[in-house]
Scaffold this motif. Structure first.
Motif, mmCIF file in Angstrom:
data_model
loop_
_atom_site.group_PDB
_atom_site.id
_atom_site.type_symbol
_atom_site.label_atom_id
_atom_site.label_comp_id
_atom_site.label_asym_id
_atom_site.label_seq_id
_atom_site.Cartn_x
_atom_site.Cartn_y
_atom_site.Cartn_z
ATOM 1 N N LEU A 204 -64.263 59.905 -12.486
ATOM 2 C CA LEU A 204 -62.847 59.534 -12.327
ATOM 3 C C LEU A 204 -62.330 59.812 -10.921
ATOM 4 N N VAL A 221 -59.116 54.604 -20.247
ATOM 5 C CA VAL A 221 -60.125 55.598 -19.912
ATOM 6 C C VAL A 221 -60.178 56.661 -21.007
ATOM 7 N N TYR A 268 -55.209 54.218 -16.665
ATOM 8 C CA TYR A 268 -55.293 54.397 -15.215
ATOM 9 C C TYR A 268 -54.635 53.207 -14.534
#
Length: 293
Positions: A204, A221, A268
């Motif tokens: 990430l 995510v 995200y």
């Protein structure tokens, strides 16, 4: 044999074999008496730092393996703990020498809830999402431990300098490969990073460098385990179907895999991670998306 709640993924026969493997290791191999309480082994003596040893991770590793391998898995797991204790005694002699210790620095992602038990004031951290943070750790040969604030002061290094070193060490020392997994409905697919090491979530930190991981409206995510990251680039309304799949498999992976991290799912977008709250209610799932989503 009654299977306790913490080990509910075992069947009765599996759990009985697991208990026998633990007993054989401590009483048979180490000749130690011990008590077991709520998934924790408490040896009466304390050789090699063996005290209050949690069984959850080793139990999950056994559950993923074959029953015939339980004894070997248990022995390997606790031998690593013994070795790490010996290593750390030697490390204490050099821990104030930054040039010698910097190669052991790493950064790991944690839930805030876990760190509250350690004490947020005792660790070096920075926020990633409202319930996730990155923490500076030592990546020792057999164990990962948080770096104390006192050591940072001793080294005279800023948190920013240390995080750069720690993140780069993980990039250099571990591999991260992604595979595409097709979903049953339609032509959609998800991207999965599954590793043998416990730093998969560090992917990430580099997500914005991988354009294939980000759709026109960001990405879903999930990081249910330290060895598993699941990403879905969001490009259209198909996300409404895919997120239902996330609601099903993320909690299952959280329970199944060693190194459980979080059941939460994140959106995200624009270099930030937003939690997408959901709640299982019977056979259904209540979803509480933020207005922007």
């Amino acid at each position: 044999v009654i299977v306790p709640e913490w080990a509910a993924f075992f069947g009765e026969k599996e759990y009985a074999v697991f208990l026998k493997a633990v007993d054989s290791y401590f009483k048979g191999k180490l000749k130690l008496k011990y008590e077991m309480e709520d998934g924790v082994v408490k040896p009466e003596e304390n050789p090699y730092g063996l005290s209050n040893l949690g069984l959850m991770n080793v139990a999950r590793m056994c559950h993923q393996g074959k029953v015939a391998e339980y004894s070997r898995i248990v022995e390997y797991h606790f031998n690593l703990i013994k070795e790490s204790s010996v290593f750390k005694m030697e490390f204490k002699k050099i821990e104030k020498d930054f040039d010698q210790v910097k190669k052991y620095l790493a950064v790991r992602i944690y839930e805030y809830g876990y760190l509250e038990t350690v004490g947020m004031d005792k660790v070096i951290s920075r926020s990633i999402a409202d319930d996730l943070c990155a923490v500076l750790v030592y990546d020792f040969p057999t164990v990962v431990e948080t770096v104390s604030v006192d050591n940072r002061v001793c080294w005279d290094k800023s948190p920013e300098e240390l995080f750069v070193i720690g993140i780069e060490n993980v990039r250099r020392n571990y591999s991260f490969s992604l595979k595409t997994v097709g979903l049953e409905q339609g032509k959609d697919s998800i991207l999965v990073c599954e590793t043998k090491h416990m730093f998969a979530p560090n992917l990430l930190f580099d997500i914005r460098e991988h354009l294939d991981l980000i759709g026109t409206s960001g990405s879903l995510v999930a990081i249910p385990s330290r060895s598993l990251v699941v990403i879905y680039p969001i490009n259209d309304i198909a996300v409404s179907l895919v997120i239902n799949r996330f609601f099903n498999f993320v909690p299952n992976m959280f329970v199944k895999y060693p190194g459980s991290l979080t059941k939460n799912i994140y959106w995200y977008k624009d270099e930030s991670f937003t939690k997408l709250p959901y709640e299982p209610v019977g056979d259904q799932v209540k979803f509480f998306p933020p207005q922007a989503f």
